[in-house]
Each structure stands twice: as structure tokens, then as C-alpha cells.
Design an enzyme around this catalytic site. Structure first.
Site, PDB file in Angstrom:
ATOM      1  N   CYS A 170      64.484  18.889 -20.873  1.00 34.69           N
ATOM      2  CA  CYS A 170      65.202  18.960 -21.944  1.00 34.69           C
ATOM      3  C   CYS A 170      66.651  18.945 -21.829  1.00 34.69           C
ATOM      4  O   CYS A 170      67.321  19.449 -21.087  1.00 34.69           O
ATOM      5  CB  CYS A 170      64.904  20.168 -22.565  1.00 34.69           C
ATOM      6  SG  CYS A 170      63.268  20.598 -22.318  1.00 34.69           S
TER       7      CYS A 170
ATOM      8  N   ARG B 126      66.989  13.445 -20.791  1.00 34.39           N
ATOM      9  CA  ARG B 126      66.486  14.462 -20.144  1.00 34.39           C
ATOM     10  C   ARG B 126      65.047  14.285 -20.432  1.00 34.39           C
ATOM     11  O   ARG B 126      64.501  15.708 -20.303  1.00 34.39           O
ATOM     12  CB  ARG B 126      67.634  15.832 -20.500  1.00 34.39           C
ATOM     13  CG  ARG B 126      68.728  15.178 -20.248  1.00 34.39           C
ATOM     14  CD  ARG B 126      69.400  17.170 -19.865  1.00 34.39           C
ATOM     15  NE  ARG B 126      69.146  17.632 -19.360  1.00 34.39           N
ATOM     16  CZ  ARG B 126      69.599  17.892 -17.870  1.00 34.39           C
ATOM     17  NH1 ARG B 126      70.445  17.328 -17.457  1.00 34.39           N
ATOM     18  NH2 ARG B 126      69.165  19.380 -17.630  1.00 34.39           N
TER      19      ARG B 126
ATOM     20  N   TRP C  69      61.958  17.611 -23.737  1.00 34.42           N
ATOM     21  CA  TRP C  69      60.691  16.604 -22.454  1.00 34.42           C
ATOM     22  C   TRP C  69      59.359  18.396 -22.202  1.00 34.42           C
ATOM     23  O   TRP C  69      59.994  19.598 -22.031  1.00 34.42           O
ATOM     24  CB  TRP C  69      60.956  16.821 -21.516  1.00 34.42           C
ATOM     25  CG  TRP C  69      59.745  16.202 -20.092  1.00 34.42           C
ATOM     26  CD1 TRP C  69      59.647  14.843 -20.160  1.00 34.42           C
ATOM     27  CD2 TRP C  69      59.358  16.753 -19.205  1.00 34.42           C
ATOM     28  NE1 TRP C  69      58.967  14.648 -19.067  1.00 34.42           N
ATOM     29  CE2 TRP C  69      58.486  15.562 -18.755  1.00 34.42           C
ATOM     30  CE3 TRP C  69      59.099  18.555 -19.171  1.00 34.42           C
ATOM     31  CZ2 TRP C  69      57.171  15.921 -18.074  1.00 34.42           C
ATOM     32  CZ3 TRP C  69      57.699  18.427 -17.604  1.00 34.42           C
ATOM     33  CH2 TRP C  69      57.266  17.377 -17.218  1.00 34.42           C
TER      34      TRP C  69
ATOM     35  N   ASN D 219      66.950  24.944 -22.397  1.00 26.81           N
ATOM     36  CA  ASN D 219      65.931  23.550 -21.495  1.00 26.81           C
ATOM     37  C   ASN D 219      64.899  24.491 -20.191  1.00 26.81           C
ATOM     38  O   ASN D 219      66.698  25.478 -19.333  1.00 26.81           O
ATOM     39  CB  ASN D 219      67.583  22.863 -20.810  1.00 26.81           C
ATOM     40  CG  ASN D 219      66.779  22.300 -19.989  1.00 26.81           C
ATOM     41  OD1 ASN D 219      65.782  21.985 -19.571  1.00 26.81           O
ATOM     42  ND2 ASN D 219      67.761  21.825 -18.886  1.00 26.81           N
ATOM     43  N   GLY D 220      64.395  24.703 -19.683  1.00 27.74           N
ATOM     44  CA  GLY D 220      64.068  25.221 -18.876  1.00 27.74           C
ATOM     45  C   GLY D 220      63.023  25.887 -18.496  1.00 27.74           C
ATOM     46  O   GLY D 220      62.210  25.629 -19.771  1.00 27.74           O
TER      47      GLY D 220
ATOM     48  N   GLU E 137      59.891   2.244  -2.424  1.00 25.64           N
ATOM     49  CA  GLU E 137      60.771   2.066  -4.202  1.00 25.64           C
ATOM     50  C   GLU E 137      60.617   1.195  -4.601  1.00 25.64           C
ATOM     51  O   GLU E 137      60.393   1.403  -6.059  1.00 25.64           O
ATOM     52  CB  GLU E 137      61.952   1.720  -4.061  1.00 25.64           C
ATOM     53  CG  GLU E 137      63.272   2.201  -4.839  1.00 25.64           C
ATOM     54  CD  GLU E 137      63.233   3.056  -5.148  1.00 25.64           C
ATOM     55  OE1 GLU E 137      62.510   4.522  -5.133  1.00 25.64           O
ATOM     56  OE2 GLU E 137      64.236   3.172  -6.605  1.00 25.64           O
TER      57      GLU E 137
ATOM     58  N   LYS F 115      59.388   1.852  -8.897  1.00 27.07           N
ATOM     59  CA  LYS F 115      60.499   1.154 -10.348  1.00 27.07           C
ATOM     60  C   LYS F 115      59.186   0.663 -10.946  1.00 27.07           C
ATOM     61  O   LYS F 115      59.578   0.672 -11.712  1.00 27.07           O
ATOM     62  CB  LYS F 115      60.978  -0.313  -9.158  1.00 27.07           C
ATOM     63  CG  LYS F 115      62.518   0.401  -9.865  1.00 27.07           C
ATOM     64  CD  LYS F 115      63.495   0.922  -9.591  1.00 27.07           C
ATOM     65  CE  LYS F 115      62.962   2.851 -10.016  1.00 27.07           C
ATOM     66  NZ  LYS F 115      63.662   3.478  -9.200  1.00 27.07           N
TER      67      LYS F 115
ATOM     68  N   GLU G 165      56.553   3.274 -12.983  1.00 22.86           N
ATOM     69  CA  GLU G 165      57.027   4.009 -13.661  1.00 22.86           C
ATOM     70  C   GLU G 165      57.512   3.685 -15.040  1.00 22.86           C
ATOM     71  O   GLU G 165      58.048   3.734 -16.061  1.00 22.86           O
ATOM     72  CB  GLU G 165      58.525   4.947 -12.711  1.00 22.86           C
ATOM     73  CG  GLU G 165      60.208   4.294 -13.225  1.00 22.86           C
ATOM     74  CD  GLU G 165      60.965   5.159 -12.297  1.00 22.86           C
ATOM     75  OE1 GLU G 165      60.801   6.546 -12.940  1.00 22.86           O
ATOM     76  OE2 GLU G 165      61.479   4.947 -11.331  1.00 22.86           O
TER      77      GLU G 165
ATOM     78  N   HIS H 236      42.420   0.111   6.430  1.00 21.99           N
ATOM     79  CA  HIS H 236      42.038   1.327   6.746  1.00 21.99           C
ATOM     80  C   HIS H 236      41.460   1.746   6.020  1.00 21.99           C
ATOM     81  O   HIS H 236      41.466   2.882   4.866  1.00 21.99           O
ATOM     82  CB  HIS H 236      43.104   2.161   7.479  1.00 21.99           C
ATOM     83  CG  HIS H 236      43.464   1.527   8.924  1.00 21.99           C
ATOM     84  ND1 HIS H 236      42.617   1.949   9.922  1.00 21.99           N
ATOM     85  CD2 HIS H 236      44.464   0.902   9.657  1.00 21.99           C
ATOM     86  CE1 HIS H 236      43.294   1.204  11.421  1.00 21.99           C
ATOM     87  NE2 HIS H 236      44.756   0.548  10.544  1.00 21.99           N
TER      88      HIS H 236
ATOM     89  N   LYS I  60      64.796  12.237 -16.860  1.00 20.98           N
ATOM     90  CA  LYS I  60      65.642  11.978 -15.948  1.00 20.98           C
ATOM     91  C   LYS I  60      66.062  13.411 -15.035  1.00 20.98           C
ATOM     92  O   LYS I  60      65.309  12.465 -13.427  1.00 20.98           O
ATOM     93  CB  LYS I  60      67.390  12.107 -16.832  1.00 20.98           C
ATOM     94  CG  LYS I  60      68.147  11.314 -15.938  1.00 20.98           C
ATOM     95  CD  LYS I  60      67.713  10.055 -14.563  1.00 20.98           C
ATOM     96  CE  LYS I  60      68.825   9.237 -14.079  1.00 20.98           C
ATOM     97  NZ  LYS I  60      68.197   8.245 -13.197  1.00 20.98           N
TER      98      LYS I  60
HETATM   99  O1  M6R Z   1      68.108  13.474  -9.334  1.00 25.08           O
HETATM  100  P1  M6R Z   1      67.590  13.325  -8.178  1.00 25.08           P
HETATM  101  O2  M6R Z   1      67.659  12.235  -7.391  1.00 25.08           O
HETATM  102  O3  M6R Z   1      67.033  14.658  -7.836  1.00 25.08           O
HETATM  103  O4  M6R Z   1      65.474  12.703  -8.702  1.00 25.08           O
HETATM  104  C1  M6R Z   1      64.986  12.684  -7.972  1.00 25.08           C
HETATM  105  C2  M6R Z   1      62.772  11.934  -8.797  1.00 25.08           C
HETATM  106  O5  M6R Z   1      63.119  12.659  -9.454  1.00 25.08           O
HETATM  107  C3  M6R Z   1      64.003  10.543  -9.012  1.00 25.08           C
HETATM  108  O6  M6R Z   1      64.227   9.904  -8.283  1.00 25.08           O
HETATM  109  C4  M6R Z   1      63.030   9.498  -9.638  1.00 25.08           C
HETATM  110  O7  M6R Z   1      61.461   9.568  -8.952  1.00 25.08           O
HETATM  111  C5  M6R Z   1      63.451   8.480 -10.844  1.00 25.08           C
HETATM  112  N1  M6R Z   1      62.250   8.488 -12.429  1.00 25.08           N
HETATM  113  C6  M6R Z   1      62.599   7.434  -9.638  1.00 25.08           C
HETATM  114  O8  M6R Z   1      63.453   6.425 -10.576  1.00 25.08           O
END
Ligand code: M6R
Length: 614
Positions: free
Chosen positions: A2, A27, A75, A101-102, A487, A491, A494, A510, A609
């Protein structure tokens, strides 16, 4: 998650709040709302859906006159995305409005108490208890000289969990209040008014003078002044910081998406993270503040992070162990904090985080500190919680990253790991000056190599077009290539919503190999020379079961053409730095597949984010 904003000043508040919320939409974006004081009363407009729904509803804010207000982009945690659950929330008499937010962890208990006292709730959110609790104590403190601060501190002591709150009171119409615990909050001092926000980009258009609010601090903003209080309601002094970010960094700058722009910013990000730490041909990490003796005494390194940051940690393990021969454990922050980790004297805990606010990473940092272990934060957001709480901070100079899926911050984190590993190896006498010089030359070549990979995007684009309809994609590799696959897979899934998995190439047989069928796409990472033949054997295994293989490999590995359907070559570099290059085609692939599927690549569904909840 949020985002909250607030404004008090000479201008109309609503357009400023909408502008700020647009900068914070990364956010959370399932609903948005604003509360504006119009000179007589507080009006709220809120709606489920993206911010543009709120903009349309309020005709870009013009239907909500007033110079004082708070806003929110959500969010959802407690309560589904809906108009009723969207923020701001009112007390019953609609004289107090709150954005949050929280998570208020004890909200069930508080809700019960308030309900017993006759309060009625209109939403399923945890936040609404704050509005009613403020109402309750505001009435109770009627006789108190500093009624509002008394009320806010009382509420602060009653709620458990995390919060950044923005509050306006109808009968205190010349003030905006804000407070925080474990959720980010900044206050901006502008020429024509003052602002609150969850993050700096939301205020950059109006000011570069920013106060970072610490845990359990309260800010009171008037048009001209900002005052601060601690949780006992005592007045405190704070010093503002000048933010020198390029304001354009938080704009799309002609690119269709932030994600694409940020991918193209990677060469600059790599340079900015690298260059200040290379002095007279040596790696100098001043901010590390560790003597050579302390470095030599490191017993074990624990790298703790989430998501993509965790993936850079997996890469770092191979490099730190390979170069400096220091044992490294890599943990997901959400696991680390609850597994009672064994931390010993002379261990070093490294927390990696773009936002510096990820709840689990922050909790892991605190756990390590509580056990008396030295902590190092590798963080992008200046002044964030992890940056402030870690014993030492190494910043990744990626600038604001707006797209929910990380690219440039990930690349900057890799550079930070390379620098640390080389520096530790050098101090420990594991590598010669000559070797360091060679590695620095290779590091300095990375930005231009990344530029070249980004420029040659057509082949990837064509391939991506063919796999827009893919159902499952597998990423395989060994060693660092496995980390790259982790990664690449994240990518893709997501932002495109295609199921994908990364596997250590040798592990596939396996179990997972049973999922390979005719036409399944397997993306193979083959950048580690000593493992070429091993991975090629795994490629042969999946191909003979019908897989289509897309290989990413080094320029010298042309042999692979016999075993792969598509090949993308990355320039030659040190074996420890291949991640920085091989990730680029995978980012482009994920981007173009997602665009082809019509996905919102900057704001993928269900994500936010900055994950400030457990
Ligand atoms: O702000 P941070 O680097 O701590 O965030 C960690 C993850 O939430 C962040 O890397 C997330 O996996 C991204 N969506 C990846 O693209």
C-alpha cells in the site's frame, strides 16, 4: 505494501495526492481513495480498481476541492479488494479520516472491544479499528491540553503490528498527522505546502527536502511548519535530508513501460554501483568499515533476502566461496527468521533488499542484531529501514525502481556481491593483485556488454512471439547458471503468468523430467565452461523427450548449436560475472512474452513492489 500520501498547503490537494499516488501505485493497485477537507467537512471518494478509476471518479480531483487531504493506493491484506475496504476509513461521525500501510495484528481484539462499546464497522479491514480507536480516545481526551497528540500516542500504544498512518481531523483542519512503526514514511517540506508519503518519488515533484520518520515517531504538518513527537508525545528535533535523485528516474521517459526503461538503465546502474568503488585500480568499499583483521576473521557469511534479491544471494554463494573461500549460507528471509538459525561469533549476516523495507528481511536483520552478529545491508533505497538499522550499508546505486518486477536493482546487487567477494578474497590473500586487476577490467566491460545484449533484442522478440501461448517453461543450469535460471524463471512467471520452474540441471531427472513433453520449452543456461558438457548431457535428455531447447551460452560454445533449437550468445567475461550478461536475454524474453499476452508488465496481478507484510 500500500502507498499513502498526504498534503497540506496553498494548492488544491486532490491533484497533488493523485500525482503522488501514481508514483506509489507500484506498492499496490487494487483500490484507491482520498479524503479531502473542503473547509467545512471531510469528503471521501474511494473505489476498487486502479488509480485511474479514482481519477475518473473525481474528474482528476476537480470534484474534491480543498487544500488538505490524504490518499491511499491499496494492496489488500485484510478484506478483499472492494469499495468498502478501500481507504481512507472514517470514524462513525465522519470527522476523522485515516489511511494506513501495514497490518494491525491485534485488530480482532480491538474490534471486539470497540464493537462492545457500540462502534459499528463498515469494512473488513484491520485499518478501520484505527479510525474508531482515534475517535474513542479523542473523545476521552477532551479535557487534555494537547488532545490530539495524547490521542495519537494512546492509539500508538494500543495497536500492535506495522503501520504508516496519515490522519486528518475535521476539527483540527489546519493539520495533517502521520506516524509509523515498521512501515516506511517520509515527510517532504515544500515551498507551497508540506507532504507525507510512503516513498520519496511521491514528493519529488514538490520538494527535495525530506525527513525520514523513525519507528514510533509522529509528524504534525501545517501549511508552513512540520513538528515531530516521540511515542511519549514529547517534541523532538529531526534533520531533513536533501534528495539528489534525478526526478526523471521516476518517470517513463518515452519508454512504453517502466520495466523496459529499467532494463535499459542497467548499463548505467552497473557503472554507478561499480565505479565509485574502484580507486587507483583497487576495490575500495569505504562504507564497509571492516578492517582487514575483521575480514580475515569472518567465520561464515549468511545471506538473507527474498525473491530476486535472494537469487543474487544464491549467485553470491558460488562467487564468495569460489574466490574468498568463506562458507556462505543463503536463506529466504521468511525461513531464516523462524528456523532459529545458528549464528556464531565472527559470522557476518548480509541482508539484500531493493526497497530496504521487506518485512521478512527486516525481521531477519533484527534477529541477527539481537544475537550480536555484525550485519551488512545491500540496499537500494537510501534511508530505508534496513539501510538505517544494519550495522553497515552498501548502497546499490540503481535509483528509483518503479516496475514491480526488478531488473536494474537486481543487476546492481550482483555488482555489489562481485565487489565484496573480490575484496574479501584479496584481503585474505586468496587472489593476486594481477588477478584483481584482470577482474576489474572485466567488471568495467560489463556495462557495454549489457548495452550490446539489449541492442540485439530482435531475435529474443521473435522467439518470445512464438512462446506467447506456452503453458510451462523450465529453466535449467548448474552452479551460477542455476542461480541465473531461478531469476529468469521468476521474471517470466511473475509478469506473464506462465508457469515456470528453475531446476538444477542435474536434479531434473529426479522427478521433474516427467513433466517434459513434446514441445515443452526448456531454457538452458550454459555459461560455466567447466560444466558445459554436463549441462549439454541434460539438454540432450530433455530434447530426446520432446523439449524445445533455448540455450543461453558464451560466444566460445558454438558446439551447443548441435543440441539446442535456439541459441543466444553472451559476450565472454569472467566465469563469476556471467549472471550479469545471461540475465539480460531472459529479462527481454519475459518482457516480450508478457506483452504478447497483453499483461500489465509494470503491475502484475496480486503483487506489490515493497512487501511490508509477512
Ligand atoms: O525490496 P526487496 O529487494 O527486499 O524485495 C524482494 C522481493 O520482494 C523482490 O525481489 C520480488 O521478488 C520482485 N517482484 C522480483 O521481481
Amino acid at each position: 505494501m500500500c502507498g499513502i500520501v498526504g498534503y497540506i498547503g496553498e494548492e488544491q490537494a486532490a491533484p497533488i495526492l493523485l500525482d503522488g499516488l501514481a508514483k506509489l501505485e507500484y506498492r499496490g493497485y487494487d483500490s484507491a481513495g482520498m479524503a479531502i477537507y473542503d473547509g467545512e467537512k471531510i469528503n471521501i471518494q474511494k473505489s476498487m480498481g486502479r488509480l485511474k478509476v479514482l481519477s475518473e471518479l473525481t474528474h482528476d480531483g476537480s470534484t474534491m476541492p480543498g487544500c488538505i487531504g490524504i490518499g491511499h493506493t491499496r494492496w489488500a491484506t485484510h478484506g478483499e479488494p472492494s469499495d468498502a475496504n478501500a481507504h481512507p476509513h472514517f470514524n462513525e461521525s465522519k470527522t476523522i479520516a485515516v489511511v494506513h500501510n501495514g497490518i494491525i495484528e491485534n485488530y480482532v481484539k480491538l474490534k471486539k472491544k470497540l464493537t462492545d462499546k457500540g462502534y459499528q464497522f463498515l469494512s473488513e479491514t484491520d485499518t478501520e479499528v484505527v479510525a474508531h480507536l482515534l475517535d474513542y480516545y479523542y473523545k476521552k481526551n477532551e479535557e487534555k491540553p494537547d488532545r490530539i497528540i495524547e490521542t495519537i500516542t494512546k492509539v500508538m500504544h494500543r495497536v500492535e503490528g506495522s503501520y504508516a498512518l496519515g490522519i486528518i481531523f475535521q476539527d483540527q483542519p489546519d493539520r495533517v498527522y502521520a506516524l509509523r512503526k515498521d512501515s516506511p514514511l517520509i515527510v517532504g517540506k515544500g515551498a507551497h505546502g508540506n507532504l507525507i508519503a510512503s516513498d520519496v518519488p511521491a514528493v519529488l515533484k514538490y520538494t527535495r527536502d525530506v525527513y525520514f520518520i523513525d519507528n514510533e515517531e509522529i509528524a504534525c504538518l501545517t501549511k508552513e511548519e512540520i513538528s515531530f513527537f516521540n511515542s511519549d508525545g514529547e517534541s523532538i528535533e529531526k534533520t531533513s535530508k536533501r534528495i539528489d535523485w534525478d526526478i526523471n528516474a521516476a518517470e517513463k521517459g518515452g519508454y512504453e513501460h517502466f520495466l523496459l526503461k529499467e532494463m535499459y538503465e542497467q548499463p548505467k546502474t552497473v557503472r554507478d554501483t561499480l565505479n565509485p568503488r574502484i580507486k587507483d585500480g583497487q576495490i575500495v568499499i569505504e562504507e564497509l568499515g571492516m578492517t582487514d583483521e575483521e575480514i580475515c576473521a569472518i567465520n561464515r557469511i549468511h545471506i538473507v533476502a527474498c525473491g530476486s534479491a535472494y537469487h543474487t544471494g544464491v549467485t553470491a554463494k558460488y562467487i564468495m566461496e569460489g574466490l574468498a573461500r568463506i562458507p556462505v549460507e543463503v536463506d529466504l528471509a521468511s525461513e531464516f527468521r523462524y528456523r532459529n538459525p545458528i549464528l556464531q561469533k565472527n559470522d557476518l549476516v548480509i541482508i539484500i533488499s531493493q526497497s530496504g523495507e521487506t518485512a521478512d528481511s527486516l525481521a531477519a536483520l533484527r534477529e541477527a542484531k539481537e544475537q550480536g552478529i555484525t550485519t551488512l545491508g545491500i540496499v537500494n533505497v537510501v534511508g530505508s529501514s534496513i539501510a538505517r538499522e544494519a550495522d553497515r550499508v552498501m548502497y546499490t546505486w540503481a535509483g528509483p525502481e518503479i516496475s514491480v518486477a526488478t531488473t536494474k536493482a537486481y543487476s546492481a546487487q550482483l555488482i555489489a556481491h562481485y565487489l565484496l567477494a573480490i575484496h574479501f578474497a584479496k584481503v585474505k590473500g586468496m587472489i593476486t593483485d594481477e588477478k584483481v586487476a584482470d577482474m576489474i577490467t572485466e567488471l568495467k566491460a560489463l556495462p557495454a556488454q549489457i548495452e550490446m545484449l539489449l541492442a540485439n533484442k530482435e531475435k529474443i522478440q521473435k522467439m518470445a512471439n512464438r512462446y506467447v501461448g506456452a503453458k510451462d517453461v523450465f529453466f535449467i543450469g548448474r552452479g551460477i547458471d542455476y542461480a541465473i535460471g531461478l531469476e529468469g524463471s521468476l521474471k517470466l512467471k511473475e509478469i506473464s503468468y506462465i508457469h515456470s520452474e528453475a531446476y538444477a540441471a542435474g536434479e531434473l531427472k529426479h522427478g521433474t523430467i516427467s513433466l517434459i513433453e513434446e514441445g515443452t520449452l526448456v531454457i538452458s543456461l550454459v555459461t560455466q565452461k567447466d560444466l558445459y558438457l554436463k549441462t549439454i548431457s541434460n539438454i540432450v535428455e530433455v530434447r530426446s523427450r520432446g523439449a524445445v531447447v533455448f540455450a543461453v551460452t558464451n560466444e566460445d560454445n558454438t558446439e551447443i548449436e548441435k543440441n539446442a533449437d535456439y541459441v543466444i550468445y553472451v559476450p565472454q567475461t569472467n566465469k563469476y560475472f556471467t549472471n550479469s550478461l545471461a540475465i539480460v536475454p531472459l529479462q527481454l524474453f519475459a518482457y516480450y512474452v508478457s506483452i504478447g499476452r497483453g499483461c500489465d508488465v509494470d503491475k502484475p496481478r496480486n503483487l506489490a513492489k515493497s512487501v511490508t507484510v509477512e
